[in-house]
Write an enzyme that holds these catalytic residues in place. Structure first.
Site, PDB file in Angstrom:
ATOM      1  N   GLU A   1      51.265  35.091  36.484  1.00 33.64           N
ATOM      2  CA  GLU A   1      51.312  36.784  37.307  1.00 33.64           C
ATOM      3  C   GLU A   1      52.841  36.580  38.157  1.00 33.64           C
ATOM      4  O   GLU A   1      54.284  36.803  38.979  1.00 33.64           O
ATOM      5  CB  GLU A   1      50.980  37.108  38.210  1.00 33.64           C
ATOM      6  CG  GLU A   1      50.802  38.454  38.690  1.00 33.64           C
ATOM      7  CD  GLU A   1      49.591  39.294  39.128  1.00 33.64           C
ATOM      8  OE1 GLU A   1      49.378  40.218  38.400  1.00 33.64           O
ATOM      9  OE2 GLU A   1      49.198  39.367  39.770  1.00 33.64           O
TER      10      GLU A   1
ATOM     11  N   ALA B   1      42.654  38.164  23.169  1.00 33.30           N
ATOM     12  CA  ALA B   1      41.042  38.439  23.332  1.00 33.30           C
ATOM     13  C   ALA B   1      40.339  37.105  23.020  1.00 33.30           C
ATOM     14  O   ALA B   1      39.852  37.421  22.059  1.00 33.30           O
ATOM     15  CB  ALA B   1      41.148  39.424  22.794  1.00 33.30           C
ATOM     16  N   VAL B   2      40.351  36.620  23.939  1.00 36.76           N
ATOM     17  CA  VAL B   2      39.788  35.128  24.170  1.00 36.76           C
ATOM     18  C   VAL B   2      38.747  34.516  24.394  1.00 36.76           C
ATOM     19  O   VAL B   2      38.345  36.006  25.627  1.00 36.76           O
ATOM     20  CB  VAL B   2      40.906  34.351  24.689  1.00 36.76           C
ATOM     21  CG1 VAL B   2      40.617  32.447  24.495  1.00 36.76           C
ATOM     22  CG2 VAL B   2      42.583  34.257  23.968  1.00 36.76           C
ATOM     23  N   GLY B   3      37.470  34.053  24.359  1.00 30.38           N
ATOM     24  CA  GLY B   3      36.602  33.445  24.740  1.00 30.38           C
ATOM     25  C   GLY B   3      35.425  35.559  24.315  1.00 30.38           C
ATOM     26  O   GLY B   3      35.538  36.045  23.623  1.00 30.38           O
ATOM     27  N   LYS B   4      34.849  35.754  25.716  1.00 33.04           N
ATOM     28  CA  LYS B   4      34.446  36.794  25.981  1.00 33.04           C
ATOM     29  C   LYS B   4      34.939  37.534  26.138  1.00 33.04           C
ATOM     30  O   LYS B   4      34.901  39.360  25.925  1.00 33.04           O
ATOM     31  CB  LYS B   4      33.758  36.483  27.389  1.00 33.04           C
ATOM     32  CG  LYS B   4      32.019  35.787  26.670  1.00 33.04           C
ATOM     33  CD  LYS B   4      31.375  35.491  28.562  1.00 33.04           C
ATOM     34  CE  LYS B   4      30.239  34.367  27.617  1.00 33.04           C
ATOM     35  NZ  LYS B   4      29.502  34.371  28.774  1.00 33.04           N
ATOM     36  N   TYR B   5      36.698  38.193  26.181  1.00 34.85           N
ATOM     37  CA  TYR B   5      37.198  38.940  26.319  1.00 34.85           C
ATOM     38  C   TYR B   5      37.629  40.450  25.163  1.00 34.85           C
ATOM     39  O   TYR B   5      38.044  41.057  25.589  1.00 34.85           O
ATOM     40  CB  TYR B   5      38.830  38.529  26.611  1.00 34.85           C
ATOM     41  CG  TYR B   5      38.720  38.362  28.353  1.00 34.85           C
ATOM     42  CD1 TYR B   5      37.790  37.339  29.084  1.00 34.85           C
ATOM     43  CD2 TYR B   5      39.570  39.337  29.245  1.00 34.85           C
ATOM     44  CE1 TYR B   5      37.792  37.041  30.406  1.00 34.85           C
ATOM     45  CE2 TYR B   5      39.909  38.956  30.783  1.00 34.85           C
ATOM     46  CZ  TYR B   5      38.887  37.774  31.543  1.00 34.85           C
ATOM     47  OH  TYR B   5      39.069  37.684  33.066  1.00 34.85           O
TER      48      TYR B   5
ATOM     49  N   GLY C   1      47.708  47.406  43.581  1.00 37.01           N
ATOM     50  CA  GLY C   1      46.864  46.385  43.964  1.00 37.01           C
ATOM     51  C   GLY C   1      47.712  46.354  45.514  1.00 37.01           C
ATOM     52  O   GLY C   1      47.561  46.073  46.787  1.00 37.01           O
TER      53      GLY C   1
ATOM     54  N   HIS D   1      52.211  46.034  40.411  1.00 35.98           N
ATOM     55  CA  HIS D   1      50.354  46.557  40.548  1.00 35.98           C
ATOM     56  C   HIS D   1      49.763  47.728  41.976  1.00 35.98           C
ATOM     57  O   HIS D   1      50.872  47.880  42.992  1.00 35.98           O
ATOM     58  CB  HIS D   1      50.529  44.692  41.575  1.00 35.98           C
ATOM     59  CG  HIS D   1      49.005  44.257  41.534  1.00 35.98           C
ATOM     60  ND1 HIS D   1      47.907  45.453  41.787  1.00 35.98           N
ATOM     61  CD2 HIS D   1      48.574  43.413  40.438  1.00 35.98           C
ATOM     62  CE1 HIS D   1      46.928  43.893  41.446  1.00 35.98           C
ATOM     63  NE2 HIS D   1      47.344  43.382  40.424  1.00 35.98           N
TER      64      HIS D   1
ATOM     65  N   ASP E   1      47.151  43.621  29.280  1.00 31.57           N
ATOM     66  CA  ASP E   1      45.678  43.154  29.249  1.00 31.57           C
ATOM     67  C   ASP E   1      44.590  43.539  28.491  1.00 31.57           C
ATOM     68  O   ASP E   1      44.763  44.895  28.112  1.00 31.57           O
ATOM     69  CB  ASP E   1      45.580  43.190  30.922  1.00 31.57           C
ATOM     70  CG  ASP E   1      46.002  41.945  31.379  1.00 31.57           C
ATOM     71  OD1 ASP E   1      47.023  41.746  30.891  1.00 31.57           O
ATOM     72  OD2 ASP E   1      45.533  41.448  32.688  1.00 31.57           O
TER      73      ASP E   1
HETATM   74  C1  UD2 Z   1      45.552  39.613  37.469  1.00 27.10           C
HETATM   75  C2  UD2 Z   1      46.587  40.731  35.945  1.00 27.10           C
HETATM   76  C3  UD2 Z   1      46.406  39.575  34.836  1.00 27.10           C
HETATM   77  C4  UD2 Z   1      47.322  38.319  34.708  1.00 27.10           C
HETATM   78  C5  UD2 Z   1      45.779  37.170  35.826  1.00 27.10           C
HETATM   79  C6  UD2 Z   1      46.992  36.165  36.543  1.00 27.10           C
HETATM   80  C7  UD2 Z   1      46.663  42.965  36.509  1.00 27.10           C
HETATM   81  C8  UD2 Z   1      46.410  43.902  36.660  1.00 27.10           C
HETATM   82  N1  UD2 Z   1      46.118  41.195  36.153  1.00 27.10           N
HETATM   83  O1  UD2 Z   1      44.339  40.103  36.345  1.00 27.10           O
HETATM   84  O2  UD2 Z   1      47.495  40.199  33.974  1.00 27.10           O
HETATM   85  O3  UD2 Z   1      48.674  38.066  35.491  1.00 27.10           O
HETATM   86  O4  UD2 Z   1      45.895  38.126  37.263  1.00 27.10           O
HETATM   87  O5  UD2 Z   1      46.645  35.231  35.493  1.00 27.10           O
HETATM   88  O6  UD2 Z   1      48.119  43.240  37.402  1.00 27.10           O
HETATM   89  N2  UD2 Z   1      42.191  36.746  29.166  1.00 27.10           N
HETATM   90  C9  UD2 Z   1      41.202  36.620  28.560  1.00 27.10           C
HETATM   91  N3  UD2 Z   1      40.459  35.254  27.714  1.00 27.10           N
HETATM   92  C10 UD2 Z   1      39.814  35.133  28.982  1.00 27.10           C
HETATM   93  C11 UD2 Z   1      40.830  35.440  30.178  1.00 27.10           C
HETATM   94  C12 UD2 Z   1      41.967  36.361  30.014  1.00 27.10           C
HETATM   95  O7  UD2 Z   1      41.549  37.242  26.482  1.00 27.10           O
HETATM   96  O8  UD2 Z   1      38.731  34.802  29.380  1.00 27.10           O
HETATM   97  C13 UD2 Z   1      43.274  37.597  28.276  1.00 27.10           C
HETATM   98  C14 UD2 Z   1      42.845  38.920  28.674  1.00 27.10           C
HETATM   99  O9  UD2 Z   1      43.741  39.314  27.732  1.00 27.10           O
HETATM  100  C15 UD2 Z   1      43.080  39.313  30.364  1.00 27.10           C
HETATM  101  C16 UD2 Z   1      43.939  38.375  30.551  1.00 27.10           C
HETATM  102  O10 UD2 Z   1      44.694  37.292  29.855  1.00 27.10           O
HETATM  103  O11 UD2 Z   1      43.699  40.753  30.192  1.00 27.10           O
HETATM  104  C17 UD2 Z   1      44.300  38.768  31.921  1.00 27.10           C
HETATM  105  O12 UD2 Z   1      43.279  37.807  33.070  1.00 27.10           O
HETATM  106  P1  UD2 Z   1      42.042  38.720  33.924  1.00 27.10           P
HETATM  107  O13 UD2 Z   1      42.150  39.652  32.976  1.00 27.10           O
HETATM  108  O14 UD2 Z   1      41.443  37.711  33.662  1.00 27.10           O
HETATM  109  O15 UD2 Z   1      43.095  38.555  35.101  1.00 27.10           O
HETATM  110  P2  UD2 Z   1      43.113  39.062  36.418  1.00 27.10           P
HETATM  111  O16 UD2 Z   1      41.843  40.057  36.397  1.00 27.10           O
HETATM  112  O17 UD2 Z   1      43.229  38.192  37.918  1.00 27.10           O
END
Ligand code: UD2
Length: 349
Positions: A294, A113-117, A226, A224, A202
């Site tokens: 990924e 949970a980095v930054g706004k997450y 999708g 996945h 995630d």
């Molecule tokens: C997909 C994948 C993700 C990752 C990414 C490619 C799924 C549903 N999600 O999601 O696991 O493989 O593609 O890199 O398969 N995070 C932070 N702060 C941030 C950004 C990310 O804490 O500013 C962490 C957080 O735990 C988040 C995870 O990294 O859940 C993955 O980032 P995402 O959810 O933005 O990535 P997304 O939606 O593209």
């Protein structure tokens, strides 16, 4: 040669069990026999013992008799390498719980949970407490740069949280990818000494239904949501040979999501170490794979087949309509405003 009280390692060699137990001369004998590999992590014997536990089911347990002829027919429930694909209707929670709950397993769960997450943490934890590995010892490891914003959530007995401080970043791709290195290091420093199994999840997600011991196995990946209706030429694999994540046209099984990886601690350690090394090799060549870690994960899992696969019930996306195959949504990525939560923006898949 006194090695271990059980003899299962002979048919199923498990070097990490052996290493922590035997004296140096026995290690040398095992090396000669080809049963012993060195590993940087000193996994405790009991951490790996889950594989040798008997599947004991109590006498007198009454449940619907399993059928050899009737089962799910609108989905595939086993891979061509005979790993189960877990869907509703393929397991009986009563039997699964009766086997696994008495094992007193320790389950590590990492979440970043980095930054706004950090805003997604409360829902993640509160819904996990309702649905995720209920009645098991769960240790959440929260990796964050915003310790002060980690919500206080009431946890069930036997469940606890450790906060691991990590630096922020101005690139979401880096935050997502760096998880591999940080999980690898956390396993080496702490988790490897404490847990039987590990789940890496995630944070921008919520649990909606049972996620239990039916998900335990040596190396677990999730399809996945999708791409499960597509063939591999439509997967967003890394297609540039210059990247270590490259998968040539014509190859592929399923497209796995980076949001859920699980398994024995030592197997997830191997996977995270591999992905970290590939990410670093790519970075040294100024290349970033199409979907960061990924993409490397998908390459790893193509050539290191998972022992169990979770259906999209275990990784859905809130914006997707439910359909006939998915009878229950257990875990789903929430809708998020990418431009608002990410330090930099990239279109989602
Ligand atoms: C997909 C994948 C993700 C990752 C990414 C490619 C799924 C549903 N999600 O999601 O696991 O493989 O593609 O890199 O398969 N995070 C932070 N702060 C941030 C950004 C990310 O804490 O500013 C962490 C957080 O735990 C988040 C995870 O990294 O859940 C993955 O980032 P995402 O959810 O933005 O990535 P997304 O939606 O593209």
């Amino acid at each position: 040669m006194m090695i271990t009280p059980d003899t299962d390692w002979i048919s199923n060699p498990s070097p990490y069990i052996i290493l922590s137990e035997v004296k140096n001369k026995d290690v040398r004998i095992l090396e000669v026999l080809g049963l012993c590999q060195q590993d940087p992590v000193n996994f405790r014997r009991e951490n790996c013992s889950c594989r040798t536990r008997d599947m004991l089911s109590p006498q007198g347990l009454l449940y619907k008799q399993p059928s050899v002829l009737k089962g799910r027919t609108n989905v595939v429930t086993v891979t061509p390498w005979l790993a189960p694909i877990v869907w509703e209707g393929t397991f009986n929670p009563l039997i699964v719980d009766s086997i696994y709950k008495p094992m007193h397993l320790s389950i590590a769960t990492t979440v970043f949970a980095v930054g706004k997450y950090v805003r997604f943490l409360r829902d993640f934890l509160e819904t996990a407490e309702k649905h995720f590995m209920v009645d098991f010892k769960v240790h959440y490891y929260i990796f964050t740069d915003r310790r002060e914003d980690v919500p206080a959530v009431v946890l069930a007995p036997g469940r606890n949280v450790t906060i691991i401080p990590v630096p922020g970043s101005n690139r979401w791709q880096e935050i997502s990818s760096r998880r591999m290195e940080m999980i690898q290091t956390a396993i080496e420093n702490q988790i490897g000494k404490e847990a039987d199994y590990i789940f890496c999840l995630d944070v921008d997600t919520k649990f909606h239904g049972r996620w239990g011991a039916e998900t335990l196995s040596r190396l677990v990946a999730t399809i996945h949501p999708g791409y499960y209706e597509h063939t591999h030429e439509h997967y967003p694999y890394e297609r540039r040979p210059a990247s270590r994540a490259y998968i040539p046209a014509g190859e592929g099984d399923y497209y796995y999501g980076g949001a859920t990886i699980a398994g024995y601690v030592r197997d997830v350690h191997k996977l995270t170490k591999y992905c970290r090394e590939q990410l670093e090799a790519d970075a040294a060549n100024s290349i970033e794979a199409a979907w960061q870690e990924e993409s490397h994960l998908n390459r790893y899992l193509l050539y290191n087949k998972p022992t169990k696969i979770l259906s999209p019930e275990y990784l859905w996306q809130d914006f997707k309509a439910k359909n006939n195959e998915v009878q229950i949504i257990r875990f789903s990525q929430v809708n998020k405003n990418y431009a608002e939560v990410r330090p930099n923006v990239k279109k989602r898949k």
